[in-house]
Design a protein around this motif. Structure first.
Motif, PDB file in Angstrom:
ATOM      1  N   PHE A  30      17.354  12.549  86.252  1.00 42.46           N
ATOM      2  CA  PHE A  30      17.208  12.363  84.809  1.00 42.46           C
ATOM      3  C   PHE A  30      17.296  10.890  84.406  1.00 42.46           C
ATOM      4  O   PHE A  30      16.638  10.470  83.462  1.00 42.46           O
ATOM      5  CB  PHE A  30      18.208  13.247  84.063  1.00 42.46           C
ATOM      6  CG  PHE A  30      17.774  14.684  84.031  1.00 42.46           C
ATOM      7  CD1 PHE A  30      17.084  15.183  82.938  1.00 42.46           C
ATOM      8  CD2 PHE A  30      18.010  15.530  85.100  1.00 42.46           C
ATOM      9  CE1 PHE A  30      16.649  16.501  82.906  1.00 42.46           C
ATOM     10  CE2 PHE A  30      17.577  16.846  85.089  1.00 42.46           C
ATOM     11  CZ  PHE A  30      16.896  17.333  83.989  1.00 42.46           C
ATOM     12  N   ASN A  31      18.079  10.090  85.131  1.00 38.35           N
ATOM     13  CA  ASN A  31      18.089   8.635  84.898  1.00 38.35           C
ATOM     14  C   ASN A  31      16.699   8.060  85.142  1.00 38.35           C
ATOM     15  O   ASN A  31      16.193   7.260  84.347  1.00 38.35           O
ATOM     16  CB  ASN A  31      19.094   7.941  85.817  1.00 38.35           C
ATOM     17  CG  ASN A  31      20.423   7.737  85.164  1.00 38.35           C
ATOM     18  OD1 ASN A  31      20.532   7.547  83.961  1.00 38.35           O
ATOM     19  ND2 ASN A  31      21.476   7.765  85.969  1.00 38.35           N
ATOM     20  N   LYS A  32      16.077   8.470  86.244  1.00 36.31           N
ATOM     21  CA  LYS A  32      14.730   8.006  86.577  1.00 36.31           C
ATOM     22  C   LYS A  32      13.732   8.475  85.519  1.00 36.31           C
ATOM     23  O   LYS A  32      12.863   7.712  85.097  1.00 36.31           O
ATOM     24  CB  LYS A  32      14.312   8.517  87.955  1.00 36.31           C
ATOM     25  CG  LYS A  32      12.918   8.104  88.367  1.00 36.31           C
ATOM     26  CD  LYS A  32      12.586   8.664  89.765  1.00 36.31           C
ATOM     27  CE  LYS A  32      11.161   8.358  90.139  1.00 36.31           C
ATOM     28  NZ  LYS A  32      10.205   9.345  89.671  1.00 36.31           N
ATOM     29  N   ALA A  33      13.862   9.721  85.083  1.00 37.23           N
ATOM     30  CA  ALA A  33      12.948  10.254  84.062  1.00 37.23           C
ATOM     31  C   ALA A  33      13.016   9.422  82.786  1.00 37.23           C
ATOM     32  O   ALA A  33      11.985   9.093  82.193  1.00 37.23           O
ATOM     33  CB  ALA A  33      13.276  11.719  83.770  1.00 37.23           C
ATOM     34  N   VAL A  34      14.213   9.056  82.363  1.00 29.43           N
ATOM     35  CA  VAL A  34      14.390   8.256  81.150  1.00 29.43           C
ATOM     36  C   VAL A  34      13.839   6.845  81.357  1.00 29.43           C
ATOM     37  O   VAL A  34      13.075   6.337  80.535  1.00 29.43           O
ATOM     38  CB  VAL A  34      15.874   8.214  80.716  1.00 29.43           C
ATOM     39  CG1 VAL A  34      16.096   7.191  79.620  1.00 29.43           C
ATOM     40  CG2 VAL A  34      16.348   9.590  80.272  1.00 29.43           C
ATOM     41  N   SER A  35      14.192   6.218  82.465  1.00 28.02           N
ATOM     42  CA  SER A  35      13.787   4.824  82.678  1.00 28.02           C
ATOM     43  C   SER A  35      12.287   4.673  82.928  1.00 28.02           C
ATOM     44  O   SER A  35      11.701   3.648  82.575  1.00 28.02           O
ATOM     45  CB  SER A  35      14.585   4.192  83.814  1.00 28.02           C
ATOM     46  OG  SER A  35      14.295   4.823  85.039  1.00 28.02           O
ATOM     47  N   ASP A  36      11.638   5.690  83.524  1.00 27.13           N
ATOM     48  CA  ASP A  36      10.211   5.616  83.809  1.00 27.13           C
ATOM     49  C   ASP A  36       9.332   6.147  82.680  1.00 27.13           C
ATOM     50  O   ASP A  36       8.106   6.108  82.776  1.00 27.13           O
ATOM     51  CB  ASP A  36       9.863   6.404  85.086  1.00 27.13           C
ATOM     52  CG  ASP A  36      10.381   5.716  86.345  1.00 27.13           C
ATOM     53  OD1 ASP A  36      10.849   4.567  86.248  1.00 27.13           O
ATOM     54  OD2 ASP A  36      10.317   6.339  87.418  1.00 27.13           O
ATOM     55  N   SER A  37       9.937   6.667  81.617  1.00 24.24           N
ATOM     56  CA  SER A  37       9.148   7.254  80.530  1.00 24.24           C
ATOM     57  C   SER A  37       8.468   6.154  79.709  1.00 24.24           C
ATOM     58  O   SER A  37       8.913   5.015  79.681  1.00 24.24           O
ATOM     59  CB  SER A  37      10.030   8.120  79.637  1.00 24.24           C
ATOM     60  OG  SER A  37      11.010   7.331  78.986  1.00 24.24           O
ATOM     61  N   THR A  38       7.369   6.532  79.059  1.00 28.45           N
ATOM     62  CA  THR A  38       6.633   5.580  78.233  1.00 28.45           C
ATOM     63  C   THR A  38       6.592   6.072  76.788  1.00 28.45           C
ATOM     64  O   THR A  38       6.356   7.254  76.529  1.00 28.45           O
ATOM     65  CB  THR A  38       5.194   5.387  78.739  1.00 28.45           C
ATOM     66  OG1 THR A  38       4.546   6.647  78.816  1.00 28.45           O
ATOM     67  CG2 THR A  38       5.185   4.727  80.101  1.00 28.45           C
ATOM     68  N   GLN A  39       6.833   5.146  75.882  1.00 26.39           N
ATOM     69  CA  GLN A  39       6.862   5.482  74.456  1.00 26.39           C
ATOM     70  C   GLN A  39       5.473   5.850  73.967  1.00 26.39           C
ATOM     71  O   GLN A  39       4.489   5.182  74.274  1.00 26.39           O
ATOM     72  CB  GLN A  39       7.408   4.319  73.638  1.00 26.39           C
ATOM     73  CG  GLN A  39       7.512   4.634  72.159  1.00 26.39           C
ATOM     74  CD  GLN A  39       8.131   3.504  71.368  1.00 26.39           C
ATOM     75  OE1 GLN A  39       8.754   2.609  71.914  1.00 26.39           O
ATOM     76  NE2 GLN A  39       7.962   3.545  70.061  1.00 26.39           N
ATOM     77  N   GLU A  40       5.411   6.931  73.223  1.00 24.52           N
ATOM     78  CA  GLU A  40       4.160   7.383  72.602  1.00 24.52           C
ATOM     79  C   GLU A  40       4.104   6.792  71.192  1.00 24.52           C
ATOM     80  O   GLU A  40       5.071   6.893  70.441  1.00 24.52           O
ATOM     81  CB  GLU A  40       4.154   8.911  72.568  1.00 24.52           C
ATOM     82  CG  GLU A  40       2.860   9.540  72.197  1.00 24.52           C
ATOM     83  CD  GLU A  40       1.754   9.373  73.235  1.00 24.52           C
ATOM     84  OE1 GLU A  40       0.635   9.779  72.925  1.00 24.52           O
ATOM     85  OE2 GLU A  40       1.979   8.831  74.337  1.00 24.52           O
ATOM     86  N   PRO A  41       2.988   6.167  70.807  1.00 22.23           N
ATOM     87  CA  PRO A  41       2.908   5.559  69.472  1.00 22.23           C
ATOM     88  C   PRO A  41       2.888   6.612  68.360  1.00 22.23           C
ATOM     89  O   PRO A  41       2.502   7.757  68.577  1.00 22.23           O
ATOM     90  CB  PRO A  41       1.596   4.786  69.509  1.00 22.23           C
ATOM     91  CG  PRO A  41       0.793   5.428  70.587  1.00 22.23           C
ATOM     92  CD  PRO A  41       1.771   5.995  71.571  1.00 22.23           C
ATOM     93  N   GLY A  42       3.314   6.205  67.182  1.00 15.96           N
ATOM     94  CA  GLY A  42       3.289   7.079  66.011  1.00 15.96           C
ATOM     95  C   GLY A  42       4.618   7.777  65.801  1.00 15.96           C
ATOM     96  O   GLY A  42       5.563   7.614  66.567  1.00 15.96           O
ATOM     97  N   ILE A  43       4.670   8.565  64.750  1.00 17.44           N
ATOM     98  CA  ILE A  43       5.876   9.319  64.412  1.00 17.44           C
ATOM     99  C   ILE A  43       5.751  10.709  64.991  1.00 17.44           C
ATOM    100  O   ILE A  43       4.736  11.379  64.816  1.00 17.44           O
ATOM    101  CB  ILE A  43       6.083   9.386  62.885  1.00 17.44           C
ATOM    102  CG1 ILE A  43       6.345   7.984  62.344  1.00 17.44           C
ATOM    103  CG2 ILE A  43       7.224  10.318  62.521  1.00 17.44           C
ATOM    104  CD1 ILE A  43       6.460   7.912  60.842  1.00 17.44           C
ATOM    105  N   ALA A  44       6.788  11.161  65.687  1.00 15.79           N
ATOM    106  CA  ALA A  44       6.771  12.465  66.340  1.00 15.79           C
ATOM    107  C   ALA A  44       7.023  13.578  65.339  1.00 15.79           C
ATOM    108  O   ALA A  44       7.813  13.441  64.411  1.00 15.79           O
ATOM    109  CB  ALA A  44       7.826  12.504  67.427  1.00 15.79           C
ATOM    110  N   ASN A  45       6.354  14.682  65.540  1.00 11.30           N
ATOM    111  CA  ASN A  45       6.542  15.881  64.738  1.00 11.30           C
ATOM    112  C   ASN A  45       6.480  17.037  65.726  1.00 11.30           C
ATOM    113  O   ASN A  45       5.407  17.537  66.023  1.00 11.30           O
ATOM    114  CB  ASN A  45       5.449  15.974  63.671  1.00 11.30           C
ATOM    115  CG  ASN A  45       5.771  16.994  62.610  1.00 11.30           C
ATOM    116  OD1 ASN A  45       6.858  17.555  62.592  1.00 11.30           O
ATOM    117  ND2 ASN A  45       4.824  17.237  61.734  1.00 11.30           N
ATOM    118  N   MET A  46       7.623  17.433  66.264  1.00  8.65           N
ATOM    119  CA  MET A  46       7.681  18.337  67.413  1.00  8.65           C
ATOM    120  C   MET A  46       8.298  19.693  67.055  1.00  8.65           C
ATOM    121  O   MET A  46       9.043  19.808  66.098  1.00  8.65           O
ATOM    122  CB  MET A  46       8.545  17.700  68.519  1.00  8.65           C
ATOM    123  CG  MET A  46       8.110  16.330  68.952  1.00  8.65           C
ATOM    124  SD  MET A  46       6.671  16.326  70.013  1.00  8.65           S
ATOM    125  CE  MET A  46       7.350  17.053  71.497  1.00  8.65           C
TER     126      MET A  46
END
Length: 121
Positions: free
Chosen positions: A53-69
């Motif tokens: 989970f540390n790797k998942a967080v550190s390797d993740s990439t920000q998606e542009p815009g405002i999230a609506n999930m």
């Protein structure tokens, strides 16, 4: 004169109503359409689980815009930070609980590892 005051008051109320609706729509995760679906807290105890989970967080990439999930499937904590998690076989998305307007996409390898973890049994 009275008609002008009434017209201005009506326009003012209309503008306030529209502004409030816009804020509600972008204020965070949308309520899940299925109330039976509950978010599961992932309890990371083992060193290898924490590393995944540390790797998942550190390797993740920000998606542009405002999230609506939709409501998240899972939540987990890494150190002092807490996250929401949406995971499928092909895609993974996380959101820091302190910033519910921004999502991060998991890398392909992290998606695979996290998916294996949540589906173990």
């Amino acid at each position: 004169m009275n008609k002008l005051v009434i017209a201005l008051a009506a326009v003012g109320l209309l503008l306030v109503g529209c502004t409030q609706k816009e804020q509600i729509e972008t204020s965070g995760p949308v309520e899940n359409s299925d109330p039976e679906t509950k978010m599961e807290q992932l309890d990371l105890k083992e060193t290898n689980e924490i590393a995944i989970f540390n790797k998942a967080v550190s390797d993740s990439t920000q998606e542009p815009g405002i999230a609506n999930m939709e409501n998240p499937q899972y939540s987990f904590s890494v150190g002092e930070e807490s996250y929401f998690l949406w995971i499928t076989e092909d895609d993974g998305t996380i959101m820091n609980t302190k910033d519910t307007h921004t999502i991060y996409l998991l890398s392909t390898s992290s998606t695979h590892e996290v998916n294996e973890f949540v589906n173990k049994d």
